[in-house]
Motif scaffolding. Structure first.
Motif, short mmCIF file in Angstrom:
data_model
loop_
_atom_site.label_atom_id
_atom_site.label_comp_id
_atom_site.label_asym_id
_atom_site.label_seq_id
_atom_site.Cartn_x
_atom_site.Cartn_y
_atom_site.Cartn_z
N ASP A 10 8.05 49.37 -63.66
CA ASP A 10 7.49 50.11 -64.80
C ASP A 10 5.97 50.01 -64.82
OD1 ASP A 10 10.00 50.89 -66.06
OD2 ASP A 10 10.26 48.78 -66.55
N HIS A 20 10.08 53.57 -73.39
CA HIS A 20 10.23 52.30 -74.11
C HIS A 20 9.69 52.46 -75.53
CE1 HIS A 20 11.65 49.38 -71.17
NE2 HIS A 20 10.76 49.78 -70.29
N ARG A 44 4.33 45.27 -72.15
CA ARG A 44 4.26 45.50 -70.72
C ARG A 44 4.68 44.26 -69.92
NH1 ARG A 44 1.25 49.84 -69.38
NH2 ARG A 44 0.08 49.74 -71.30
N GLY A 45 5.68 44.41 -69.09
CA GLY A 45 6.09 43.30 -68.24
C GLY A 45 6.93 42.23 -68.93
N VAL A 46 7.08 42.37 -70.26
CA VAL A 46 7.78 41.36 -71.06
C VAL A 46 9.27 41.72 -71.14
CG1 VAL A 46 7.89 40.45 -73.42
CG2 VAL A 46 5.67 40.91 -72.37
N ARG A 48 13.21 42.24 -72.48
CA ARG A 48 13.70 42.98 -73.65
C ARG A 48 13.70 42.12 -74.91
NH1 ARG A 48 19.42 45.35 -72.66
NH2 ARG A 48 18.28 45.98 -70.78
N SER A 51 10.27 41.22 -76.01
CA SER A 51 9.64 42.40 -76.61
C SER A 51 10.06 42.53 -78.07
CB SER A 51 10.07 43.68 -75.88
OG SER A 51 9.64 43.66 -74.54
N LYS A 75 18.26 49.63 -79.18
CA LYS A 75 17.08 50.16 -78.45
C LYS A 75 17.48 50.55 -77.03
CE LYS A 75 13.48 49.61 -75.49
NZ LYS A 75 13.41 49.09 -74.12
N ASN A 76 18.26 49.69 -76.38
CA ASN A 76 18.60 49.96 -74.99
C ASN A 76 19.46 51.23 -74.84
OD1 ASN A 76 18.33 49.12 -72.19
ND2 ASN A 76 20.54 48.74 -72.28
N TYR A 79 17.05 54.05 -75.09
CA TYR A 79 16.22 54.04 -73.88
C TYR A 79 16.98 54.61 -72.69
CZ TYR A 79 13.28 52.11 -70.12
OH TYR A 79 12.50 51.94 -69.01
N SER A 113 11.02 43.39 -60.77
CA SER A 113 10.88 43.95 -62.13
C SER A 113 11.64 43.11 -63.15
CB SER A 113 11.45 45.38 -62.14
OG SER A 113 11.66 45.84 -63.46
N SER A 114 11.11 43.00 -64.36
CA SER A 114 11.82 42.29 -65.45
C SER A 114 12.94 43.12 -66.03
CB SER A 114 10.86 41.99 -66.61
OG SER A 114 9.74 41.32 -66.18
N SER A 115 13.02 44.39 -65.65
CA SER A 115 13.96 45.30 -66.32
C SER A 115 15.39 45.16 -65.83
CB SER A 115 13.50 46.74 -66.13
OG SER A 115 14.48 47.63 -66.63
N ARG A 116 16.33 45.23 -66.77
CA ARG A 116 17.74 45.28 -66.41
C ARG A 116 18.15 46.71 -66.08
NH1 ARG A 116 19.78 40.14 -69.21
NH2 ARG A 116 21.55 40.48 -67.86
N ASN A 117 17.25 47.65 -66.29
CA ASN A 117 17.53 49.06 -65.98
C ASN A 117 16.87 49.51 -64.69
OD1 ASN A 117 19.07 49.90 -68.42
ND2 ASN A 117 17.19 49.23 -69.46
C1 BG6 Z 1 9.56 45.72 -67.85
C2 BG6 Z 1 8.74 46.55 -68.82
O1 BG6 Z 1 9.52 46.31 -66.59
O2 BG6 Z 1 10.91 45.64 -68.27
C3 BG6 Z 1 8.89 45.97 -70.22
O3 BG6 Z 1 7.38 46.53 -68.44
C4 BG6 Z 1 10.36 45.88 -70.59
O4 BG6 Z 1 8.19 46.78 -71.14
C5 BG6 Z 1 11.10 45.05 -69.55
O5 BG6 Z 1 10.51 45.27 -71.89
C6 BG6 Z 1 12.60 44.92 -69.84
O6 BG6 Z 1 13.21 46.17 -69.68
P1 BG6 Z 1 14.73 46.48 -69.94
O7 BG6 Z 1 14.93 47.79 -69.24
O8 BG6 Z 1 15.55 45.38 -69.33
O9 BG6 Z 1 14.93 46.56 -71.42
#
Ligand code: BG6
Ligand code: MG
Length: 220
Positions: A10, A20, A44-46, A48, A51, A75-76, A79, A113-117
């Motif tokens: 992201d 987001h 950013r980078g934090v 879920r 956040s 939220k998810n 999103y 990436s920190s994202s689960r998506n």
């Molecule tokens: C990071 C984003 O890549 O993923 C963050 O920069 C976000 O803003 C984080 O909170 C977690 O994302 P997700 O998709 O797991 O909710």
């Protein structure tokens, strides 16, 4: 020269900030919690849940752990609906060409990436199968600025951190790279971060950096 590049997703490979933002905004409005773009940029980078904690700083009451889980899930859902709007058109020419150039030069590419998506997003933009390793919110227990996500990516590649370059747009990600023993390139919000080994404006600058044609920033 670096043997691999580990990319944040992201804000680096693609831009999901606004999705987001829209998703958190809907949740916050319904709860009557003030939320704006400047608070969004702190996410950013934090992860879920981290956040959500930042958003709840403005809440009028406290929330139980179960309520927090429900808000994050709400939220998810929003999103993920928004992510369905993404397509290969969301992959810039600059990113696509640079990734291809690195692969052609025999450099491994990975996601950190920190994202689960993350996997959903990579599939939407059509590059899921380009990567040699994907380390994301699904395989970590500690979010950036902890180095875990990058250390796991290097582990999947079978490389030492010193052989990999991390590319990040978040200060939390540059810190994570630094603490994990990785060199890093900061872009976007993290361009000019003095813990980063390089600062880049355009993605294609990575080719020269990775193939050893460009000097580091000043002392790091
Ligand atoms: C990071 C984003 O890549 O993923 C963050 O920069 C976000 O803003 C984080 O909170 C977690 O994302 P997700 O998709 O797991 O909710
Ligand atoms: Mg990012």
């Amino acid at each position: 020269n670096y043997q691999a590049v580990i990319f944040d997703l992201d804000g680096v490979i693609c831009h999901t900030d606004n999705y987001h933002y829209q998703a958190w905004k809907q949740m916050a409005d319904r709860e009557g919690i003030y939320f704006d773009e400047s608070i969004n940029s702190r996410l950013r980078g934090v992860s879920r849940m981290a956040s959500l904690e930042i958003i709840l700083e403005r809440a009028q009451r406290t929330y139980t752990a179960a309520e927090k889980e429900a808000l994050a899930a709400e939220k998810n859902e929003i999103y993920r609906q928004l992510l369905m709007n993404m397509s290969p058109a969301d992959l810039s020419q600059d990113v696509a060409a640079t990734l291809r150039q690195l692969k052609d030069a025999g450099v491994k590419i990975a996601i950190g990436s920190s994202s689960r998506n993350a996997k959903t997003i990579l599939r939407q933009i059509g590059i899921f199968d380009w990567f040699d390793a994907i380390s994301d919110g699904e395989n970590i227990t500690r979010s950036k600025p902890d180095p875990e996500v990058f250390v796991k990516a290097a582990g999947i590649l079978g490389l030492a951190p010193s052989a990999c370059l991390v590319v990040e747009d978040a200060d939390a990600g540059i810190r994570a790279a630094h603490d994990g023993g990785f060199h890093s390139a900061g872009m976007g919000d993290a361009c000019g971060n003095d813990e980063a080994t390089y600062s880049i404006i355009a993605f294609h600058e990575l080719s020269d950096i990775v193939l050893g044609k460009r000097m580091q920033n000043g002392p790091v």
